[in-house]
Motif scaffolding. Structure first.
Motif, PDB file in Angstrom:
ATOM      1  N   TYR A 150       0.801  -1.229   0.000  1.00 48.25           N
ATOM      2  CA  TYR A 150       0.000   0.000   0.000  1.00 48.25           C
ATOM      3  C   TYR A 150       0.836   1.282   0.000  1.00 48.25           C
ATOM      4  O   TYR A 150       0.272   2.376  -0.081  1.00 48.25           O
ATOM      5  CB  TYR A 150      -0.934   0.016   1.218  1.00 48.25           C
ATOM      6  N   THR A 155      -0.714   1.306   7.214  1.00 47.04           N
ATOM      7  CA  THR A 155      -1.995   0.939   6.612  1.00 47.04           C
ATOM      8  C   THR A 155      -2.168  -0.568   6.760  1.00 47.04           C
ATOM      9  O   THR A 155      -1.585  -1.353   6.005  1.00 47.04           O
ATOM     10  CB  THR A 155      -2.030   1.343   5.129  1.00 47.04           C
ATOM     11  N   ASP A 325     -11.061  -4.416   1.283  1.00 49.26           N
ATOM     12  CA  ASP A 325     -11.858  -3.179   1.322  1.00 49.26           C
ATOM     13  C   ASP A 325     -13.299  -3.448   0.922  1.00 49.26           C
ATOM     14  O   ASP A 325     -13.937  -2.641   0.254  1.00 49.26           O
ATOM     15  CB  ASP A 325     -11.230  -2.113   0.409  1.00 49.26           C
ATOM     16  N   PHE A 332     -10.117  -1.485   6.208  1.00 49.84           N
ATOM     17  CA  PHE A 332      -9.160  -0.499   6.702  1.00 49.84           C
ATOM     18  C   PHE A 332      -9.849   0.493   7.622  1.00 49.84           C
ATOM     19  O   PHE A 332     -10.667   1.305   7.179  1.00 49.84           O
ATOM     20  CB  PHE A 332      -8.517   0.237   5.523  1.00 49.84           C
ATOM     21  N   LYS A 334     -10.269   3.678  10.297  1.00 49.42           N
ATOM     22  CA  LYS A 334      -9.867   5.082  10.279  1.00 49.42           C
ATOM     23  C   LYS A 334      -9.048   5.379  11.533  1.00 49.42           C
ATOM     24  O   LYS A 334      -9.464   5.077  12.652  1.00 49.42           O
ATOM     25  CB  LYS A 334     -11.120   5.969  10.241  1.00 49.42           C
ATOM     26  N   SER A 340      -0.745   8.223   9.325  1.00 53.96           N
ATOM     27  CA  SER A 340      -0.302   7.939   7.955  1.00 53.96           C
ATOM     28  C   SER A 340      -0.215   9.216   7.131  1.00 53.96           C
ATOM     29  O   SER A 340       0.738   9.423   6.366  1.00 53.96           O
ATOM     30  CB  SER A 340      -1.254   6.943   7.299  1.00 53.96           C
ATOM     31  N   GLU A 341      -1.207  10.086   7.289  1.00 57.54           N
ATOM     32  CA  GLU A 341      -1.201  11.337   6.532  1.00 57.54           C
ATOM     33  C   GLU A 341      -0.059  12.244   6.979  1.00 57.54           C
ATOM     34  O   GLU A 341       0.645  12.835   6.151  1.00 57.54           O
ATOM     35  CB  GLU A 341      -2.543  12.054   6.696  1.00 57.54           C
ATOM     36  N   LYS A 564      -8.024   6.022  -0.907  1.00 48.80           N
ATOM     37  CA  LYS A 564      -7.622   7.033   0.071  1.00 48.80           C
ATOM     38  C   LYS A 564      -6.457   6.559   0.925  1.00 48.80           C
ATOM     39  O   LYS A 564      -5.615   7.363   1.331  1.00 48.80           O
ATOM     40  CB  LYS A 564      -8.808   7.389   0.980  1.00 48.80           C
ATOM     41  N   VAL A 565      -6.426   5.258   1.226  1.00 54.86           N
ATOM     42  CA  VAL A 565      -5.415   4.774   2.166  1.00 54.86           C
ATOM     43  C   VAL A 565      -4.142   4.297   1.465  1.00 54.86           C
ATOM     44  O   VAL A 565      -3.073   4.250   2.086  1.00 54.86           O
ATOM     45  CB  VAL A 565      -5.968   3.642   3.060  1.00 54.86           C
TER      46      VAL A 565
END
Length: 724
Positions: A150, A155, A325, A332, A334, A340-341, A564-565
């Motif tokens: 990923y 993640t 997913d 995954f 939240k 991660s961000e 997104k992830v």
């Protein structure tokens, strides 16, 4: 004085079950399950209840200790300890630089947000290179597999237990462990719920574990999971059972993965795994046909010679069957804090950005393999590890080659331990500094919300004032940093970002940089945060205080979030990175050695947790440290049930009691880890047993290359009777 009852939660393992603490005259009287906790609902295991004994243990270290010339310890003041440690540190830095300093932190640190934050802050501020953790004996391969799949170490998918129809579980025993890298209180109920609604739970393990006894068991030879998973993928591809639409939408490298596993037919892998080819084919077909399926692997799959490959193939199998997913699949969660961000922006932690001095291993989350720590101490040259701090850890009991590490610790110029006890590792430390228990600090389970099938969190104030002179780990780390002229989080882009957020927050200019301040900022700016009042019903520290029993954040994990992830540039799951295809290409079964015909694996026990819960009477009473052996293997070795036996590997030998059981597959012996104490804790030492890691190798060639994982499962051994 009237007793008061305080809601809190357990921080021994990952379900984080709710507890009610009864406190009288500043002392803990009792712990009991919290019936008002929204998820654990009145359940807690024996270890959580027994923490009363740890809290009140007369063997706890409650004052700073300094080792004397004769090897005993004497009490000193905090001021003296810090002054002396600081002076010695400054001398070591002047002579050898900061690259000679190191830190090892154990599993309990993951359950303390302030401890974790301040270790990271100290590491970044001081530029520490020598950082090691229990992760290389547990979970780092999972993070590296996520990086490859990923593009993000953090993640990590979890099984959607409440919606799945088919759970394939490898090397996990959650009936005893209560779950790992999945945060699910009352996990037994969740597993039973799958079968009650007509689904299946299939457990693949060399032992018919407590979990396997309740569901379906597939016996596999130790350390052969990579062959089994590759064979499952081969069948699915060969019979065109893959979810082609999901793969077109989600993944890259499908053709390359198909080619890489093409040779792993069930017939070719059966001599390695011991599983009949038709059993493998049926399992692959059933998995592919299930409306909703999840694949989950844990510690048993992490500690073999191919731990990262196995973790990778588990997720690849989910993707190929269309269960990544998707509701009921591998999903995954939240994050409570946008780790991660933030990491994608700041690059604070990564994979392989630096390499170890010994062995050339890649760093994982800014840590190197603990298996090489002894060699980093004893190998001459620039960057040699000369001053070591340990916190919440007992590495002599947890790393391979325990004798080598124990001897190496004596060669350090400075060894400082932050802990609750005098134990097997720190009994040779120069200073032992008393830490608080989890009941003596505030806390929030930052890493675990993303791993919870039902997202939830909880904040707890300290239940008790610290006993004696114990201090929180972050306070000790902060003062140690000051002694060498650094300050956690007061540097670079991170400092500027935190300062900007604090200025925008109400009252932020006056807020002191402390764990609680950082926690509130992280919560409010995280995915569930209130954005300082801009998001209605978002969370903040003040809001969580209004929910002392915990707060459910969503009914279930949101799906449809893969793009997104995933952090790869194409936002697709990478199914054929070079590292994985190369390992599949070179995957060969180890040559049989008639001198060591069996394989040893670890196992969990309900009333034990690694090494640090072994001083509680209620947990160790009537306990026996025993090797579980199949009756045929025992007969071949001339061993009867209850005999003393000798277990020998190419690296060491231990003696313990033999217990014969049909729960073992032939050729495999199971031994619980964490025993054989020789430290200052009296009950743990009197409990006896043997340190199974004396059988394990710390040779560079025996450390897994991609994640630096220790080889602790599937190690070749032989059995011999011990004469009466």
């Amino acid at each position: 004085m009237t007793a008061r009852e305080v809601p809190t939660y357990c921080r021994i393992c990952e379900p984080l079950c709710g507890l009610i603490a009864t406190v009288e005259d500043g002392r803990l009287v009792q712990l009991r399950p919290d019936r008002d906790h929204p998820l654990s609902r009145g359940f807690a295991c024996p270890k959580g209840i027994a923490f009363t004994e740890v809290q009140n243990d007369p063997d706890r270290v409650l004052h700073p200790l300094r080792r004397t010339a004769d090897g005993s310890f004497e009490r000193v003041s905090w001021e003296t300890a810090f002054e002396e440690i600081g002076a010695r540190l400054r001398g070591i830095i002047e002579a050898h630089g900061r690259e000679s300093l190191g830190w090892y932190f154990g599993n309990p640190s993951s359950f303390s947000y302030s401890h974790t934050l301040w270790i990271v802050g100290f590491q970044l501020a001081a530029g520490l290179r020598h950082v090691y953790s229990a992760g290389s004996q547990d979970v780092n391969n999972r993070f590296v597999a996520s990086h490859l799949l990923y593009g993000s170490l953090t993640t990590v998918p979890v099984p959607d237990l409440d919606r799945t129809d088919f759970l394939l579980m490898l090397g996990a025993n959650p009936i005893v462990s209560h779950g790992s890298v999945v945060s699910a209180p009352r996990i037994r109920d969740k597993l039973s719920g799958i079968t009650k609604r007509g689904g299946r739970v299939v457990v693949v393990d060399p032992r018919r574990t407590e979990t396997a006894r309740l569901f379906e068991h597939v016996g596999v030879r130790a350390d052969t999971d990579a062959w089994l998973l590759a064979a499952l993928l081969q069948v699915i591809f060969a019979e065109r059972l893959e979810d082609a639409a999901a793969l077109r939408d989600q993944a890259s490298g499908v053709a390359e993965l198909r080619a890489a596993v093409a040779g792993f037919t069930p017939e070719s892998t059966a001599p390695v795994t011991g599983i009949d080819p038709e059993v493998v084919r049926a399992l692959a077909r059933d998995l592919a046909a299930a409306p909703r399926a999840a694949i989950y692997g844990r510690t048993g799959t992490c500690l073999g010679r191919h731990g990262t490959l196995v973790a990778f193939l588990i997720d690849a199998l989910a993707a190929v069957t269309g269960n990544l997913d998707r509701p009921g699949g591998s999903v995954f969660g939240k994050e409570l804090v946008a780790v991660s961000e933030l990491n994608a922006r700041l690059g604070l932690v990564g994979y392989g950005q630096r390499r170890s001095r010994v062995g050339d291993f890649p760093e994982v989350l800014r840590t190197f393999p603990a298996a090489i720590m002894a060699k980093e101490i004893t190998t001459p040259g620039p960057g040699r590890l000369r001053a070591l701090f340990t916190s919440a850890g007992n590495p002599v009991q947890s790393v391979p080659g325990s004798d080598e590490l124990a001897a190496a610790l004596g060669q350090l110029d400075l060894f400082v331990s932050i802990d609750l006890y005098l134990n097997d590792s720190n009994r040779t430390a120069d200073y032992v500094l008393p830490a608080t228990t989890f009941l003596e600090r505030d806390d929030a389970p930052l890493p675990f919300t993303a791993l919870a099938p039902i997202p939830y969190t909880q904040y707890t104030e300290p239940v008790l004032a610290p006993y004696g002179e114990a201090r929180q780990e972050w306070e000790i780390i902060d003062e140690l940093a000051r002694q060498i002229g650094v300050q956690p989080f007061a540097f670079g882009a991170l400092s500027r970002m935190l300062g900007a957020v604090r200025r925008r927050a109400p009252g932020g200019r006056a807020a002191r940089m402390s764990p609680r301040v950082l926690l509130d900022l992280a919560l409010r700016t995280g995915p569930y945060g209130d954005r300082f009042g801009l998001r209605r019903n978002g969370i903040s520290l003040r809001m969580l205080r209004r929910h002392p029993h915990g707060l459910v954040l969503a009914d279930r994990i949101e799906t449809g979030v893969l793009r997104k992830v995933v952090r790869h540039k194409d936002r697709r799951v990478s199914l054929a990175p070079d590292e994985i295809t190369a390992e599949l290409r070179d995957l060969t079964a180890p040559a049989a050695d008639p001198a060591y015909p069996l394989r040893v694996i670890g196992m969990r026990e309900l009333k034990s947790h690694n090494s640090w819960m072994h001083n509680a009477d209620s947990l160790i009473a009537r306990r026996e440290h025993a090797a579980r052996i199949h009756p045929k293997d025992a007969a071949d070795a001339g061993i009867a049930d209850g005999d003393r036996c000798r277990v020998t590997s190419a690296h060491g030998s231990i003696e313990l009691t033999a217990r014969l059981t049909d729960d073992m597959t032939e050729g495999t012996v199971a031994i619980p880890h964490g025993w054989g104490h020789s430290g200052g804790w009296r009950r743990a030492t009197e409990a006896g047993g043997a340190n199974v890691n004396l059988l394990m190798s710390s040779d560079i060639a025996d450390v897994e290359r991609l994640a630096g994982m220790a080889h602790l499962n599937g190690v070749p051994i032989r059995l011999d009777p011990v004469p009466a």
